[in-house]
Write a protein that holds these residues in place. Structure first.
Motif, PDB file in Angstrom:
ATOM      1  N   GLU A   1       0.850  -1.187   0.000  1.00 44.31           N
ATOM      2  CA  GLU A   1       0.000   0.000   0.000  1.00 44.31           C
ATOM      3  C   GLU A   1       0.887   1.240   0.000  1.00 44.31           C
ATOM      4  N   LEU A   2       0.963   1.898  -1.139  1.00 44.43           N
ATOM      5  CA  LEU A   2       1.767   3.103  -1.294  1.00 44.43           C
ATOM      6  C   LEU A   2       0.975   4.315  -0.823  1.00 44.43           C
ATOM      7  N   ILE A   3       1.683   5.351  -0.429  1.00 40.38           N
ATOM      8  CA  ILE A   3       1.026   6.622  -0.122  1.00 40.38           C
ATOM      9  C   ILE A   3       1.615   7.676  -1.049  1.00 40.38           C
ATOM     10  N   GLU A   4       0.926   8.794  -1.163  1.00 38.41           N
ATOM     11  CA  GLU A   4       1.397   9.867  -2.017  1.00 38.41           C
ATOM     12  C   GLU A   4       1.780  11.067  -1.158  1.00 38.41           C
ATOM     13  N   ILE A   5       2.988  11.543  -1.385  1.00 34.76           N
ATOM     14  CA  ILE A   5       3.479  12.739  -0.710  1.00 34.76           C
ATOM     15  C   ILE A   5       3.952  13.700  -1.793  1.00 34.76           C
ATOM     16  N   ASP A   6       3.347  14.870  -1.844  1.00 33.02           N
ATOM     17  CA  ASP A   6       3.708  15.881  -2.842  1.00 33.02           C
ATOM     18  C   ASP A   6       3.749  15.306  -4.251  1.00 33.02           C
ATOM     19  N   GLY A   7       2.759  14.477  -4.590  1.00 32.33           N
ATOM     20  CA  GLY A   7       2.656  13.933  -5.941  1.00 32.33           C
ATOM     21  C   GLY A   7       3.549  12.740  -6.219  1.00 32.33           C
ATOM     22  N   THR A   8       4.292  12.269  -5.234  1.00 34.46           N
ATOM     23  CA  THR A   8       5.181  11.128  -5.421  1.00 34.46           C
ATOM     24  C   THR A   8       4.688   9.957  -4.583  1.00 34.46           C
ATOM     25  N   GLN A   9       4.541   8.795  -5.214  1.00 30.81           N
ATOM     26  CA  GLN A   9       4.155   7.612  -4.465  1.00 30.81           C
ATOM     27  C   GLN A   9       5.376   7.068  -3.745  1.00 30.81           C
ATOM     28  N   VAL A  10       5.208   6.780  -2.459  1.00 27.54           N
ATOM     29  CA  VAL A  10       6.314   6.281  -1.647  1.00 27.54           C
ATOM     30  C   VAL A  10       5.890   5.009  -0.912  1.00 27.54           C
ATOM     31  N   VAL A  11       6.892   4.202  -0.573  1.00 26.16           N
ATOM     32  CA  VAL A  11       6.696   3.020   0.258  1.00 26.16           C
ATOM     33  C   VAL A  11       6.854   3.466   1.702  1.00 26.16           C
ATOM     34  N   VAL A  12       5.954   3.019   2.560  1.00 26.42           N
ATOM     35  CA  VAL A  12       6.040   3.333   3.984  1.00 26.42           C
ATOM     36  C   VAL A  12       6.427   2.057   4.716  1.00 26.42           C
ATOM     37  N   GLY A  13       7.411   2.172   5.592  1.00 27.05           N
ATOM     38  CA  GLY A  13       7.829   1.028   6.396  1.00 27.05           C
ATOM     39  C   GLY A  13       7.966   1.427   7.847  1.00 27.05           C
ATOM     40  N   TYR A  14       7.681   0.482   8.701  1.00 24.85           N
ATOM     41  CA  TYR A  14       7.793   0.719  10.137  1.00 24.85           C
ATOM     42  C   TYR A  14       8.851  -0.218  10.700  1.00 24.85           C
ATOM     43  N   THR A  15       9.550   0.237  11.705  1.00 29.14           N
ATOM     44  CA  THR A  15      10.614  -0.568  12.299  1.00 29.14           C
ATOM     45  C   THR A  15      10.087  -1.610  13.274  1.00 29.14           C
ATOM     46  N   SER A  16       8.785  -1.596  13.548  1.00 25.42           N
ATOM     47  CA  SER A  16       8.185  -2.636  14.383  1.00 25.42           C
ATOM     48  C   SER A  16       6.688  -2.721  14.086  1.00 25.42           C
ATOM     49  N   VAL A  17       6.124  -3.870  14.403  1.00 24.20           N
ATOM     50  CA  VAL A  17       4.679  -4.051  14.254  1.00 24.20           C
ATOM     51  C   VAL A  17       3.962  -3.078  15.182  1.00 24.20           C
ATOM     52  N   ASP A  18       4.502  -2.879  16.383  1.00 24.86           N
ATOM     53  CA  ASP A  18       3.869  -1.959  17.337  1.00 24.86           C
ATOM     54  C   ASP A  18       3.748  -0.554  16.759  1.00 24.86           C
ATOM     55  N   LYS A  19       4.762  -0.093  16.030  1.00 25.47           N
ATOM     56  CA  LYS A  19       4.704   1.255  15.443  1.00 25.47           C
ATOM     57  C   LYS A  19       3.664   1.322  14.328  1.00 25.47           C
ATOM     58  N   LEU A  20       3.564   0.262  13.518  1.00 23.92           N
ATOM     59  CA  LEU A  20       2.533   0.231  12.470  1.00 23.92           C
ATOM     60  C   LEU A  20       1.150   0.257  13.114  1.00 23.92           C
ATOM     61  N   VAL A  21       0.937  -0.582  14.110  1.00 25.23           N
ATOM     62  CA  VAL A  21      -0.371  -0.661  14.770  1.00 25.23           C
ATOM     63  C   VAL A  21      -0.718   0.658  15.453  1.00 25.23           C
TER      64      VAL A  21
END
Length: 162
Positions: free
Chosen positions: A88-108
């Motif tokens: 699931e990509l997100i868009e920042i200032d017209g650019t699609q980026v990959v978002v990653g979290y360093t832990s499941v807890d941070k994603l949740v």
């Protein structure tokens, strides 16, 4: 033919299921369109000619430098019958980026416990999304919650009944 800036295959699927419900079976022509779009995205990402802005002199541009061994990435399985999953990509200032979290807890903490995810190494991310920037542990509010318990239950039903 798909071009950058148009909806991705994953976005098309999400939109279709938001309108028709996760329990609905998409028509074969719709699934064919999703597959054609996914193939065009893959072809584009392999050689899209994007030129990255020059990095500051003190920053390495080597893939994976500064990234943890693995990131927890928002993703969900393909529901069009194809193998694998869609990041699931997100868009920042017209650019699609990959978002990653360093832990499941941070994603949740940001996206809730209903958010599907996968763990990916930096090299896995580079292999599939080499032209996209990676945002690690984004500030709150950058990534929006898209998954609820109800939506996750509907996805499970589609995957098990499909």
């Amino acid at each position: 033919m798909w071009e950058p800036g148009q909806m991705t295959s994953a976005q098309m699927q999400d939109e279709w299921f938001e309108v028709h419900g996760w329990a609905a079976t998409p028509p074969t022509d719709v699934v064919a369109q999703w597959r054609a779009t996914a193939a065009a995205e893959t072809a584009h990402s392999a050689n899209d000619g994007v030129v990255a802005p020059p990095a500051p002199a003190d920053v390495s541009t080597e893939i994976g430098v500064g990234l943890p061994d693995a990131l927890v990435v928002p993703a969900h399985p393909h529901v069009d019958g194809s193998a694998g999953f869609g990041v699931e990509l997100i868009e920042i200032d017209g650019t699609q980026v990959v978002v990653g979290y360093t832990s499941v807890d941070k994603l949740v903490a940001q996206l809730g416990s209903s958010q599907p995810w996968v763990a990916m190494t930096a090299s896995d991310i580079a292999a599939t999304h080499a032209t996209r920037p990676i945002v690690v542990d984004p500030a709150p509010g950058i990534v929006h919650v898209n998954w609820s318990d109800e939506r996750l239950a509907a996805l499970r039903k589609v995957l098990t009944d499909g």
